[in-house]
Design an enzyme around this catalytic site. Structure first.
Site, PDB file in Angstrom:
ATOM      1  CG  HIS A   1      -5.896  -2.376   0.805  1.00 30.83           C
ATOM      2  ND1 HIS A   1      -5.165  -2.148  -0.348  1.00 30.83           N
ATOM      3  CD2 HIS A   1      -5.272  -1.635   1.779  1.00 30.83           C
ATOM      4  CE1 HIS A   1      -4.160  -1.327  -0.093  1.00 30.83           C
ATOM      5  NE2 HIS A   1      -4.194  -1.012   1.189  1.00 30.83           N
TER       6      HIS A   1
ATOM      7  CG  ASP B   1      -7.282  -2.938  -2.785  1.00 30.03           C
ATOM      8  OD1 ASP B   1      -7.843  -2.049  -2.124  1.00 30.03           O
ATOM      9  OD2 ASP B   1      -6.075  -3.225  -2.668  1.00 30.03           O
TER      10      ASP B   1
ATOM     11  CB  SER C   1      -0.969  -0.047   1.184  1.00 30.74           C
ATOM     12  OG  SER C   1      -2.000   0.905   1.046  1.00 30.74           O
TER      13      SER C   1
END
Length: 268
Positions: free
Chosen positions: A248, A220, A96
């Site tokens: 995610h 996601d 991320s």
């Protein structure tokens, strides 16, 4: 073993260092810390790799300075850790927010001591939309998140955690995951959100020449899989593997599949 590494004067980062063999350096996402990789550590160490988990500034057990939350400084922090631990032939893994920081490291430090790059649901090449970049969220959404953090950070973290997963985790797991965000400083959380809003890593991509593996959950809702599709096209030597039925938080939701793909990439 844990290290406290001084990355600049009066700023020390906590680094978890477990195992022996080729180092794999993990950069966590916003707003948690290296403990998010709990389910990768054991498999990597058992297979003969050295897990290096950096708590970025403002997070986990690292210092919480008032500045330095931009990608350039975070990339310099990674360089300081690599030099302090004398790491060579390492794999750099960014999840991320850790993804664009890893890419900035590769560009800013000319891939120093990194032989492979692993990008896990990266918030890259940029997280927010602009006139010439249609992916991601509106900048105003980040501003709303920052306001929520200022009003009630624990409530925001719970809501963010709910968005993190496609498969519903157990209540104890959700509580554990929530504590990782609470361990961060509010100041670091907000300043990193501003970096996510404002930073642009598109110019970093041309500097990456090492093999790259992209892993991304198909469902996601935080970093759309379109990010990784674009990165696969624009990075010189990249392969994207889409992880089904996961969001995610795919490294938790499909941990056996994810670890299998990571180890295959490391061994090839």
């Amino acid at each position: 073993m844990g290290h406290y590494v001084e990355v600049e004067q009066d700023v020390k980062l906590f680094v978890e260092d477990i195992g022996e063999g080729q180092p794999v350096i993990f950069l966590h996402g916003w707003p948690v810390n290296h403990k998010m990789f709990e389910y990768q550590i054991n498999d990597l160490v058992e297979e003969g790799y050295r897990f290096i988990g950096i708590d970025q500034r403002g997070y986990g057990k690292s210092d919480r300075p008032d500045s330095g939350y931009d990608y350039d400084r975070k990339a310099d922090d990674v360089r300081a850790v690599i030099e302090y631990l004398q790491l060579e032939d390492a794999v750099l893994a960014g999840f991320s927010m850790g993804g664009p920081v890893a890419l900035r490291y590769m560009a800013r430090h000319k891939e120093y001591q990194i032989s492979k790059l692993l990008l896990l649901a990266p918030a890259a090449p940029r997280f927010t939309k602009t006139d010439d970049f249609s992916l991601g969220i509106e900048k105003s959404e980040i501003d709303g998140m920052i306001e929520s953090i200022k009003q009630d950070r624990p409530a925001f973290l719970k809501e963010f955690g709910d968005q993190f997963f496609y498969q519903e985790p157990s209540e104890p797991f959700k509580q554990w995951f929530g504590t990782l965000g609470l361990e961060a400083s509010a100041h670091g959380t907000i300043n990193s959100a501003q970096a996510l809003r404002d930073e642009d890593g598109r110019s970093d991509l041309a500097a990456v020449n090492v093999p790259v593996l992209l892993l991304h959950g198909e469902k996601d809702e935080i970093c759309p899989i379109d990010f990784s599709t674009l990165l696969e096209e624009q990075l010189a030597n990249a392969k994207l593997i889409k992880i089904e039925n996961s969001g995610h938080g795919f490294i938790f939701e499909q941990k056996e599949k994810v670890n299998q793909e990571i180890l295959r990439f490391l061994k090839n």
